[in-house]
Design a protein around this motif. Structure first.
Motif, PDB file in Angstrom:
ATOM      1  N   GLY A  52       0.831  -1.196   0.000  1.00  0.00           N
ATOM      2  CA  GLY A  52       0.000   0.000   0.000  1.00  0.00           C
ATOM      3  C   GLY A  52       0.863   1.242   0.000  1.00  0.00           C
ATOM      4  O   GLY A  52       2.049   1.185  -0.273  1.00  0.00           O
ATOM      5  N   ARG A  53       0.228   2.383   0.319  1.00  0.00           N
ATOM      6  CA  ARG A  53       0.990   3.633   0.363  1.00  0.00           C
ATOM      7  C   ARG A  53       1.133   4.164   1.785  1.00  0.00           C
ATOM      8  O   ARG A  53       1.763   5.181   2.017  1.00  0.00           O
ATOM      9  N   GLY A  54       0.581   3.452   2.751  1.00  0.00           N
ATOM     10  CA  GLY A  54       0.629   3.898   4.143  1.00  0.00           C
ATOM     11  C   GLY A  54       1.937   3.552   4.826  1.00  0.00           C
ATOM     12  O   GLY A  54       2.720   2.728   4.347  1.00  0.00           O
ATOM     13  N   PRO A  55       2.172   4.150   5.992  1.00  0.00           N
ATOM     14  CA  PRO A  55       3.432   3.928   6.707  1.00  0.00           C
ATOM     15  C   PRO A  55       3.537   2.571   7.385  1.00  0.00           C
ATOM     16  O   PRO A  55       4.625   2.116   7.685  1.00  0.00           O
ATOM     17  N   ASP A  58       4.276  -3.425   4.615  1.00  0.00           N
ATOM     18  CA  ASP A  58       5.581  -4.047   4.374  1.00  0.00           C
ATOM     19  C   ASP A  58       6.225  -3.531   3.094  1.00  0.00           C
ATOM     20  O   ASP A  58       7.440  -3.420   3.007  1.00  0.00           O
ATOM     21  N   LEU A  59       5.401  -3.228   2.083  1.00  0.00           N
ATOM     22  CA  LEU A  59       5.893  -2.691   0.817  1.00  0.00           C
ATOM     23  C   LEU A  59       5.133  -1.401   0.535  1.00  0.00           C
ATOM     24  O   LEU A  59       4.001  -1.415   0.061  1.00  0.00           O
ATOM     25  N   ALA A  60       5.763  -0.253   0.898  1.00  0.00           N
ATOM     26  CA  ALA A  60       5.143   1.063   0.738  1.00  0.00           C
ATOM     27  C   ALA A  60       5.540   1.658  -0.604  1.00  0.00           C
ATOM     28  O   ALA A  60       6.729   1.766  -0.915  1.00  0.00           O
ATOM     29  N   LEU A  61       4.529   2.030  -1.404  1.00  0.00           N
ATOM     30  CA  LEU A  61       4.762   2.612  -2.721  1.00  0.00           C
ATOM     31  C   LEU A  61       4.068   3.961  -2.799  1.00  0.00           C
ATOM     32  O   LEU A  61       2.907   4.096  -2.384  1.00  0.00           O
ATOM     33  N   SER A  67      -4.505   2.325  -1.935  1.00  0.00           N
ATOM     34  CA  SER A  67      -5.018   2.612  -0.603  1.00  0.00           C
ATOM     35  C   SER A  67      -3.866   2.480   0.384  1.00  0.00           C
ATOM     36  O   SER A  67      -2.822   1.927   0.057  1.00  0.00           O
ATOM     37  N   ARG A  68      -4.069   2.981   1.603  1.00  0.00           N
ATOM     38  CA  ARG A  68      -2.992   2.882   2.609  1.00  0.00           C
ATOM     39  C   ARG A  68      -2.593   1.434   2.834  1.00  0.00           C
ATOM     40  O   ARG A  68      -1.417   1.123   2.935  1.00  0.00           O
ATOM     41  N   GLN A  69      -3.563   0.559   2.950  1.00  0.00           N
ATOM     42  CA  GLN A  69      -3.326  -0.891   3.014  1.00  0.00           C
ATOM     43  C   GLN A  69      -4.171  -1.497   1.892  1.00  0.00           C
ATOM     44  O   GLN A  69      -5.330  -1.826   2.091  1.00  0.00           O
ATOM     45  N   GLY A  86      -9.827  -4.327   1.066  1.00  0.00           N
ATOM     46  CA  GLY A  86     -10.881  -3.312   1.071  1.00  0.00           C
ATOM     47  C   GLY A  86     -10.464  -2.036   0.368  1.00  0.00           C
ATOM     48  O   GLY A  86     -10.921  -0.953   0.710  1.00  0.00           O
ATOM     49  N   SER A  87      -9.625  -2.159  -0.638  1.00  0.00           N
ATOM     50  CA  SER A  87      -9.100  -0.991  -1.345  1.00  0.00           C
ATOM     51  C   SER A  87     -10.196  -0.284  -2.146  1.00  0.00           C
ATOM     52  O   SER A  87     -11.199  -0.889  -2.515  1.00  0.00           O
ATOM     53  N   LEU A  88      -9.973   0.985  -2.433  1.00  0.00           N
ATOM     54  CA  LEU A  88     -10.919   1.773  -3.224  1.00  0.00           C
ATOM     55  C   LEU A  88     -10.833   1.425  -4.703  1.00  0.00           C
ATOM     56  O   LEU A  88     -11.844   1.300  -5.380  1.00  0.00           O
TER      57      LEU A  88
END
Length: 135
Positions: A52-55, A58-61, A67-69, A86-88
């Motif tokens: 995801g993109r959240g902090p 495990d793999l932040a892009l 979504s964050r997760q 549950g991504s958008l």
């Protein structure tokens, strides 16, 4: 397999293996096929990897379509499974939208606008060497 490239992941006679057994035989990685990080590969080193993109993943892009997760790749039933968290913008495997599905060598999947490919390289078998002292 028919195309000569796709390989099935190993399964024990009971239908399941541990992640430790799986990782001993296979070297799984994700290759990004689109975007700023195109061509980058990320090894899968855990039985569960959250993307995801959240902090707290495990793999932040850095991609606003994630979504964050967004999704997780989990080892279950002797294989790698991709699961939407549950991504958008959803998850698809080989062009079909899914909530969860098995990933095999060479499969393409999409998270938001980012395209990925799963690569399973077989690890070379290195025999163990033991030193035995004379008694």
């Amino acid at each position: 397999m028919r195309d000569g490239y796709t390989r099935e992941s190993p399964k024990s006679s009971s239908g399941a293996t541990s992640f430790a057994d799986f990782i001993e035989t296979w070297n799984p990685s994700l290759v990004i096929l689109s975007g700023k990080l195109q061509g980058t590969d990320f090894p899968i080193e855990r039985a569960s990897t959250v993307i995801g993109r959240g902090p707290s993943v495990d793999l932040a892009l850095d991609d606003e379509t994630l979504s964050r997760q967004h999704a997780s790749i989990e080892f279950a039933d002797g294989a790698l499974q991709l699961r939407d968290l549950g991504s958008l913008n959803g998850v698809s495997i080989n062009g079909g939208v899914v909530k969860s599905g098995e990933l095999k060598h060479g499969d393409h999947f999409q998270l938001g606008d980012l395209a990925f490919q799963l690569i399973l390289e077989e690890r070379p078998h290195t025999p163990k060497t033991y030193y035995i002292e004379d008694v």
